[in-house]
Scaffold this motif. Structure first.
Motif, PDB file in Angstrom:
ATOM      1  N   ALA A 219       0.824  -1.210   0.000  1.00 29.97           N
ATOM      2  CA  ALA A 219       0.000   0.000   0.000  1.00 29.97           C
ATOM      3  C   ALA A 219       0.859   1.261   0.000  1.00 29.97           C
ATOM      4  O   ALA A 219       0.594   2.213  -0.762  1.00 29.97           O
ATOM      5  N   PHE A 220       1.888   1.267   0.830  1.00 30.44           N
ATOM      6  CA  PHE A 220       2.712   2.478   0.897  1.00 30.44           C
ATOM      7  C   PHE A 220       3.665   2.585  -0.289  1.00 30.44           C
ATOM      8  O   PHE A 220       4.016   3.693  -0.709  1.00 30.44           O
ATOM      9  N   SER A 221       4.061   1.456  -0.860  1.00 30.67           N
ATOM     10  CA  SER A 221       4.835   1.497  -2.095  1.00 30.67           C
ATOM     11  C   SER A 221       3.982   2.054  -3.232  1.00 30.67           C
ATOM     12  O   SER A 221       4.443   2.898  -4.019  1.00 30.67           O
ATOM     13  N   ASP A 222       2.724   1.607  -3.311  1.00 33.49           N
ATOM     14  CA  ASP A 222       1.833   2.111  -4.357  1.00 33.49           C
ATOM     15  C   ASP A 222       1.580   3.607  -4.192  1.00 33.49           C
ATOM     16  O   ASP A 222       1.518   4.348  -5.177  1.00 33.49           O
ATOM     17  N   LEU A 223       1.427   4.049  -2.953  1.00 34.57           N
ATOM     18  CA  LEU A 223       1.231   5.476  -2.699  1.00 34.57           C
ATOM     19  C   LEU A 223       2.436   6.271  -3.170  1.00 34.57           C
ATOM     20  O   LEU A 223       2.298   7.300  -3.853  1.00 34.57           O
ATOM     21  N   ARG A 224       3.608   5.790  -2.851  1.00 36.69           N
ATOM     22  CA  ARG A 224       4.838   6.499  -3.221  1.00 36.69           C
ATOM     23  C   ARG A 224       5.011   6.578  -4.731  1.00 36.69           C
ATOM     24  O   ARG A 224       5.439   7.614  -5.269  1.00 36.69           O
ATOM     25  N   HIS A 225       4.660   5.497  -5.444  1.00 40.25           N
ATOM     26  CA  HIS A 225       4.894   5.433  -6.885  1.00 40.25           C
ATOM     27  C   HIS A 225       3.666   5.828  -7.703  1.00 40.25           C
ATOM     28  O   HIS A 225       3.694   5.755  -8.936  1.00 40.25           O
ATOM     29  N   GLY A 226       2.601   6.263  -7.027  1.00 43.50           N
ATOM     30  CA  GLY A 226       1.434   6.756  -7.730  1.00 43.50           C
ATOM     31  C   GLY A 226       0.638   5.698  -8.459  1.00 43.50           C
ATOM     32  O   GLY A 226      -0.042   6.000  -9.447  1.00 43.50           O
ATOM     33  N   LYS A 227       0.667   4.464  -7.987  1.00 46.22           N
ATOM     34  CA  LYS A 227      -0.108   3.398  -8.623  1.00 46.22           C
ATOM     35  C   LYS A 227      -1.566   3.483  -8.200  1.00 46.22           C
ATOM     36  O   LYS A 227      -1.867   3.708  -7.034  1.00 46.22           O
ATOM     37  N   ALA A 228      -2.445   3.285  -9.161  1.00 44.68           N
ATOM     38  CA  ALA A 228      -3.879   3.347  -8.867  1.00 44.68           C
ATOM     39  C   ALA A 228      -4.304   2.112  -8.084  1.00 44.68           C
ATOM     40  O   ALA A 228      -3.999   0.982  -8.458  1.00 44.68           O
ATOM     41  N   ALA A 229      -5.006   2.328  -6.980  1.00 43.01           N
ATOM     42  CA  ALA A 229      -5.476   1.224  -6.140  1.00 43.01           C
ATOM     43  C   ALA A 229      -6.716   0.595  -6.749  1.00 43.01           C
ATOM     44  O   ALA A 229      -7.539   1.276  -7.360  1.00 43.01           O
ATOM     45  N   ASP A 230      -6.849  -0.729  -6.585  1.00 39.55           N
ATOM     46  CA  ASP A 230      -8.039  -1.422  -7.066  1.00 39.55           C
ATOM     47  C   ASP A 230      -8.729  -2.237  -5.979  1.00 39.55           C
ATOM     48  O   ASP A 230      -9.781  -2.823  -6.206  1.00 39.55           O
ATOM     49  N   THR A 231      -8.136  -2.276  -4.785  1.00 42.39           N
ATOM     50  CA  THR A 231      -8.653  -3.099  -3.698  1.00 42.39           C
ATOM     51  C   THR A 231      -8.380  -2.395  -2.378  1.00 42.39           C
ATOM     52  O   THR A 231      -7.405  -1.633  -2.266  1.00 42.39           O
ATOM     53  N   VAL A 232      -9.209  -2.647  -1.394  1.00 43.05           N
ATOM     54  CA  VAL A 232      -8.963  -2.175  -0.035  1.00 43.05           C
ATOM     55  C   VAL A 232      -8.651  -3.391   0.836  1.00 43.05           C
ATOM     56  O   VAL A 232      -9.335  -4.413   0.754  1.00 43.05           O
ATOM     57  N   SER A 233      -7.604  -3.275   1.625  1.00 43.42           N
ATOM     58  CA  SER A 233      -7.291  -4.336   2.583  1.00 43.42           C
ATOM     59  C   SER A 233      -7.554  -3.838   3.999  1.00 43.42           C
ATOM     60  O   SER A 233      -7.113  -2.740   4.375  1.00 43.42           O
ATOM     61  N   ALA A 234      -8.266  -4.639   4.767  1.00 44.96           N
ATOM     62  CA  ALA A 234      -8.398  -4.357   6.196  1.00 44.96           C
ATOM     63  C   ALA A 234      -7.031  -4.518   6.845  1.00 44.96           C
ATOM     64  O   ALA A 234      -6.228  -5.356   6.431  1.00 44.96           O
ATOM     65  N   ILE A 235      -6.764  -3.737   7.855  1.00 46.83           N
ATOM     66  CA  ILE A 235      -5.517  -3.841   8.610  1.00 46.83           C
ATOM     67  C   ILE A 235      -5.798  -4.141  10.085  1.00 46.83           C
ATOM     68  O   ILE A 235      -5.178  -5.026  10.680  1.00 46.83           O
TER      69      ILE A 235
END
Length: 252
Positions: free
Chosen positions: A96-112
């Motif tokens: 999740a934080f790698s995707d945020l840093r690299h601007g990747k579009a999210a397609d799923t939500v994961s519970a934490i």
């Protein structure tokens, strides 16, 4: 209990109170390096995926947080070749934080995490927080929530293999484990085991401090609150805990 559930983005003044609940996480869990590094960043970077619940009947002017739920958006389908990761909880946080840093579009939500204050337990609050997490993801355009679930009663039988435990059911067909049961009742489907969902390593001195146990014999050590035994190597001076979780998929 008159529960009000909102996102932290809507009520940023609850950013500090949400940490003040009376929790029951075992001490050693707080020393997972991935969680230690990133759990606080969810509040800062993903406030719209943080849910906070207050008791509107409270005499504390609605500042008493009685439950919180953390989730993160990530590009899971882009990693479809690997599916839900064996790395579980740690892995989705890192993605999740790698995707945020690299601007990747999210397609799923994961519970934490869903945590309920000690005074509010036993009132169905955890189920309501899970429902709110599902609703929040749906409202943001997502079609599924995945959850690396930490079975709430597994610590009572740490020697039982997680694969057998996760699929144990009652006479009504629902999971034996109470927290897995809440997920399945909400529409979730148990998909696979995350055998290495979280890893906590430390010196034997640290494990003694965290648990009050001697950690002076080689081999598995059953620790209160642990889902599986901790592997102890006293001659080498360390212990390692590898926690399994259960992947549950919620289609919205």
């Amino acid at each position: 209990m008159n529960l009000k559930i909102t996102t932290l983005a809507e009520r940023p003044e609850l950013g500090d109170p949400l940490w003040n609940m009376v929790e029951d996480w075992p001490e050693f869990i707080l020393h997972d390096p991935v969680g230690w590094s990133l759990i606080g960043r969810i509040v800062a970077d993903f406030p719209e995926y943080v849910l906070v619940a207050t008791d509107e009947d409270s005499a504390e002017e609605n500042t008493k947080v009685v439950a919180r739920a953390f989730s993160v958006p990530l590009a899971l389908r882009a990693r479809a070749e690997t599916g839900l990761p064996d790395g579980g909880w740690d892995q989705v946080l890192l993605w999740a934080f790698s995707d945020l840093r690299h601007g990747k579009a999210a397609d799923t939500v994961s519970a934490i995490e869903i945590t309920v204050d000690e005074a509010a337990r036993g009132r169905g609050v955890s189920g309501r927080m899970l429902a709110a997490m599902r609703d929040n993801a749906r409202a943001r355009g997502f079609h599924e929530v995945v959850a690396p679930v930490r079975p709430s009663a597994k610590h009572l039988e740490p020697a039982t293999p997680i694969d057998a435990y996760a699929h144990r059911t009652r006479e009504d067909g629902l999971p034996h484990d109470p927290w897995l049961r809440v997920h399945v009742r909400a529409g979730g489907v148990i998909e696979k085991i995350a055998h290495a969902s979280m890893t906590v390593s430390g010196s034997t001195a640290q494990w003694r401090e965290w648990t009050g146990l001697p950690f002076d014999e080689e081999g598995p050590v059953e620790v209160p609150g642990a889902l599986v035994p901790v592997h102890c190597e006293p001659e080498r001076g360390y212990g390692v805990y590898v926690e399994p979780n259960v992947w549950v998929r919620h289609t919205l």
